[in-house]
Design an enzyme around this catalytic site. Structure first.
Site, PDB file in Angstrom:
ATOM      1  N   GLU A 218       0.801  -1.242   0.000  1.00 30.84           N
ATOM      2  CA  GLU A 218       0.000   0.000   0.000  1.00 30.84           C
ATOM      3  C   GLU A 218       0.829   1.285   0.000  1.00 30.84           C
ATOM      4  OE1 GLU A 218      -2.974  -0.369   3.133  1.00 30.84           O
ATOM      5  OE2 GLU A 218      -4.150  -1.721   1.865  1.00 30.84           O
ATOM      6  N   GLU A 338      -6.094  -7.600  -1.898  1.00 32.69           N
ATOM      7  CA  GLU A 338      -6.678  -7.566  -0.550  1.00 32.69           C
ATOM      8  C   GLU A 338      -8.128  -7.144  -0.647  1.00 32.69           C
ATOM      9  OE1 GLU A 338      -4.929  -5.262   2.611  1.00 32.69           O
ATOM     10  OE2 GLU A 338      -2.874  -5.781   2.040  1.00 32.69           O
TER      11      GLU A 338
END
Length: 418
Positions: A218, A338
């Site tokens: 991320e 995810e």
């Protein structure tokens, strides 16, 4: 840890130790060593062809999961069985790919104690994770550093640079800018990619068990909303990875937010804030050495106060938008690496989580059925029993939730048939 305690006790221990060690290895891994000859099921690497991920000449659609904790639990003997139990459970559910951390910088059980100093004992934990995955026929997406603070992340690298007198700033984002920190990270990449597995004898870069490397979990660079800094960093690191390892696919690790270079896409973001994080999905994903794109799905973090219907509508549109990017703009596969629905939000209903999973699975299945760029999805995150301390809002033991377990197995079956 016994080995550490015995050091320096004369010659007798090493000799005895070596003999019993050989016997132990043979008894434990005898069939395993024979089982992983080049003719085994793992001989081929995952590759890509256009918008599709390929394995053994066929399109490979992923039903997978995240267990970020595998290396951490593989370090000590007492917790290792959890790793094997999780991989066995994955096989039972028909899952084929697990995403996990190949980093732990500073702190407890650190793999990298300080720049370019590694704990061999912890590295053997990662060796074990890869060897066990190979044995179970599970592929691994290995992430190389965290944007966030857990397990060290950007913050730890910045701290190291400051301690060694190289750091230019205390800002987390100097991780992307500072030359000395970029060199720390490159040295880290090189060490991990060229690591020779102490169990299988295969260098990581030559091991087809690894599905792909992920540059960072991320990445965000909020001090530069032009996105140039992060773009330069990805270009530099992606080229560096490919210099060392041409066998494996590479992805960035993005959440998937659109940035200023795609003004027509900004309305697809979950809010105006999403374009100011320094990441720019289309531009970043176009980088030559990035083989497939990664996208995350967290509606309950991103969208406040809406009904589940609106959230599911967003999920579908978010996914279709990125799959469309993969099909028509990027010409690359898109993996939703995810997704999760928090069980700690006040309006949580287990049936909503079922619908959330089903929406994601159906969208992937539909794309796969048309040979589209939607290459699969990986749930965040699965654990085995007794791991509450590793949980977050999203952690589940899937076989304890029959409706979810059934959905997962069904998706695995449908994708395998395609």
């Amino acid at each position: 840890n016994m080995e550490r305690k015995l050091k320096g006790n004369g010659l007798l221990y090493p000799v005895l130790g070596f003999a019993s060690c050989v016997a132990f290895i043979y008894m434990t891994f005898g069939d395993f060593i024979i089982g992983i000859s080049e003719e085994g099921p793992e001989k081929d690497f995952v590759t890509k062809s256009g918008t599709q991920i390929m394995l053994n000449g066929k399109a490979f659609y992923v039903n997978g999961w995240n267990s970020y904790w595998l290396m951490d639990q593989a370090v000590e003997e007492y917790s290792r069985p959890r790793v094997r139990a999780m991989l066995q459970a994955g096989v039972k559910m028909g899952l084929t790919v697990c995403r996990t951390w190949a980093f732990n910088d500073g702190g407890y059980n650190a793999l990298q104690i300080s720049p370019s100093r590694f704990d061999e004992h912890v590295f053997q934990g990662l060796d074990y994770v890869i060897a066990e995955a190979r044995r179970h026929g599970i592929k691994l997406i290995l992430s190389l550093v965290n944007n966030l603070q857990p397990y060290g992340g950007k913050t730890q690298y910045v701290k190291w640079a400051l301690e060694q007198g190289y750091g230019m700033s205390t800002s987390n984002d100097s991780f992307f800018l500072d030359t000395s920190i970029r060199n720390y990270f490159k040295a880290y990449i090189k060490t991990v990619l060229t690591r020779k597995n102490s169990i299988t004898g295969t260098e990581y870069r030559n091991d087809p068990t690894i599905f792909a490397w992920e540059l960072m979990n991320e990445p965000r660079c909020m001090s530069d909303d032009s996105g140039n800094l992060l773009q330069d960093w990805i270009e530099e690191m992606a080229s560096f990875v490919k210099l060392i390892d041409k066998n494996h696919l590479l992805t960035v690790g993005f959440e998937g937010f659109y940035g200023s270079t795609s003004p027509e896409k900004l309305r697809m973001n979950p809010g105006d804030w999403a374009s100011s994080l320094g990441s720019d999905f289309i531009r970043n994903s176009k980088i030559l050495h990035i083989d497939f794109t990664s996208v995350h799905i967290y509606v309950d973090q991103w969208i406040m106060g809406q009904e589940i219907e609106d959230k599911l509508k967003f999920v579908k549109e978010w996914m279709l938008s990125h799959i469309d990017d993969g099909d028509h703009i990027l010409k690359k596969p898109v993996l939703f690496t995810e997704f999760g629905l928090s069980k700690n939000k006040k309006n949580f209903e287990p049936s909503n989580r079922d619908r959330f999973y089903k929406t994601i699975f159906d969208t992937i299945y539909k794309s796969a059925g048309k040979n589209g760029a939607g290459a699969g999805a990986l749930a965040w995150q699965f654990m085995v029993e007794g791991m509450e301390e590793y949980s977050d809002d999203y952690g589940i033991v899937p076989w304890e939730i029959p409706s979810i377990y059934k959905l997962i197995k069904e998706q695995s079956r449908k994708l395998a048939e395609i």
